[in-house]
Design a protein around this motif. Structure first.
Motif, mmCIF file in Angstrom:
data_model
loop_
_atom_site.group_PDB
_atom_site.id
_atom_site.type_symbol
_atom_site.label_atom_id
_atom_site.label_comp_id
_atom_site.label_asym_id
_atom_site.label_seq_id
_atom_site.Cartn_x
_atom_site.Cartn_y
_atom_site.Cartn_z
ATOM 1 N N THR A 89 101.456 53.669 -63.766
ATOM 2 C CA THR A 89 100.862 53.401 -63.044
ATOM 3 C C THR A 89 100.300 53.364 -61.822
ATOM 4 O O THR A 89 101.274 53.106 -61.117
ATOM 5 C CB THR A 89 100.565 51.730 -63.621
ATOM 6 O OG1 THR A 89 101.277 50.867 -63.143
ATOM 7 C CG2 THR A 89 100.963 51.852 -65.367
ATOM 8 N N HIS A 91 100.254 50.956 -60.002
ATOM 9 C CA HIS A 91 100.962 49.718 -59.554
ATOM 10 C C HIS A 91 102.209 50.004 -58.644
ATOM 11 O O HIS A 91 102.686 49.891 -58.002
ATOM 12 C CB HIS A 91 101.103 48.426 -60.565
ATOM 13 C CG HIS A 91 99.722 47.866 -60.779
ATOM 14 N ND1 HIS A 91 99.317 46.885 -60.211
ATOM 15 C CD2 HIS A 91 98.794 48.310 -61.843
ATOM 16 C CE1 HIS A 91 98.024 46.934 -60.526
ATOM 17 N NE2 HIS A 91 97.603 47.191 -61.663
ATOM 18 N N ASP A 129 92.957 48.852 -60.264
ATOM 19 C CA ASP A 129 93.656 49.012 -61.581
ATOM 20 C C ASP A 129 94.377 49.659 -62.199
ATOM 21 O O ASP A 129 95.431 50.588 -61.456
ATOM 22 C CB ASP A 129 92.328 49.037 -62.570
ATOM 23 C CG ASP A 129 91.699 50.542 -62.418
ATOM 24 O OD1 ASP A 129 92.501 51.363 -62.018
ATOM 25 O OD2 ASP A 129 90.273 50.580 -62.461
ATOM 26 N N ASP A 130 94.664 49.848 -63.290
ATOM 27 C CA ASP A 130 96.139 50.317 -63.934
ATOM 28 C C ASP A 130 96.154 52.049 -63.325
ATOM 29 O O ASP A 130 97.361 52.096 -63.228
ATOM 30 C CB ASP A 130 95.978 50.448 -65.073
ATOM 31 C CG ASP A 130 96.793 48.980 -65.750
ATOM 32 O OD1 ASP A 130 97.512 48.047 -64.516
ATOM 33 O OD2 ASP A 130 96.703 49.229 -66.794
#
Length: 171
Positions: A89, A91, A129-130
């Motif tokens: 992701t 992240h 976001d992801d």
């Protein structure tokens, strides 16, 4: 060496691992180590091998550059999984790039030159976001230059969950 098969379509490459100090993307800065990383990890973008100076997507499926040329928003390709089977992701991308800057090993200069420091990198490179990553630099830079830098092995994306399982002294 015979494999008992037609070997006319097999390429065997030998290389020396002498001089390989680490296989950590945040630390590798020697050719044999970088060659290994380039075949083991992916980056947001990669050089186009057919047309010099062009960039192809890899983990990023697209990107947009702000009008002031200080921020690049990357859309992360969904469905990519690490060898651990964890999904990749934005992240993980943010973690990988932040980690390289925070550790301040030799190759970190490739990313740090855009105004990132251990103190500001978590607010400047972040997952929105992801599947969306914001990469906000201190000044306007040529898009092709930034993207070329992001093809470097120090920009290899690591699995945050798996990496943190092995954390010692903050890394």
């Amino acid at each position: 060496v015979s494999c008992g098969k037609n070997t006319s379509d097999i390429l065997i490459v030998g290389t020396s691992i002498d001089g390989v100090i680490s296989l950590d993307p945040a630390e590798v800065f020697e050719v044999p180590g970088m060659e290994y990383l380039d075949n083991t990890y992916d980056t947001l973008v990669v050089p186009d091998l057919k047309e010099s100076g062009k960039i192809e997507t890899r983990i990023a499926e697209s990107w947009t550059v702000s009008s002031d040329k200080k921020t690049i928003i990357f859309k992360i390709r969904p469905g990519i999984k690490f060898a651990s089977n964890n999904p990749l992701t934005a992240h993980d991308v943010a973690f990988s790039l932040q980690r390289a800057v925070i550790l301040q090993k030799n190759p970190s200069e490739i990313i740090s030159q855009f105004g990132f420091t251990p103190e500001n990198v978590k607010e400047k490179i972040r997952a929105l976001d992801d599947y969306t990553l914001s990469f906000s630099m201190d000044d306007s830079y040529a898009e092709t230059f930034v993207l070329q830098c992001l093809t470097s092995s120090v920009c290899s994306i690591v699995d945050e969950k798996e990496t943190m399982k092995h954390q010692i002294d903050g890394d």
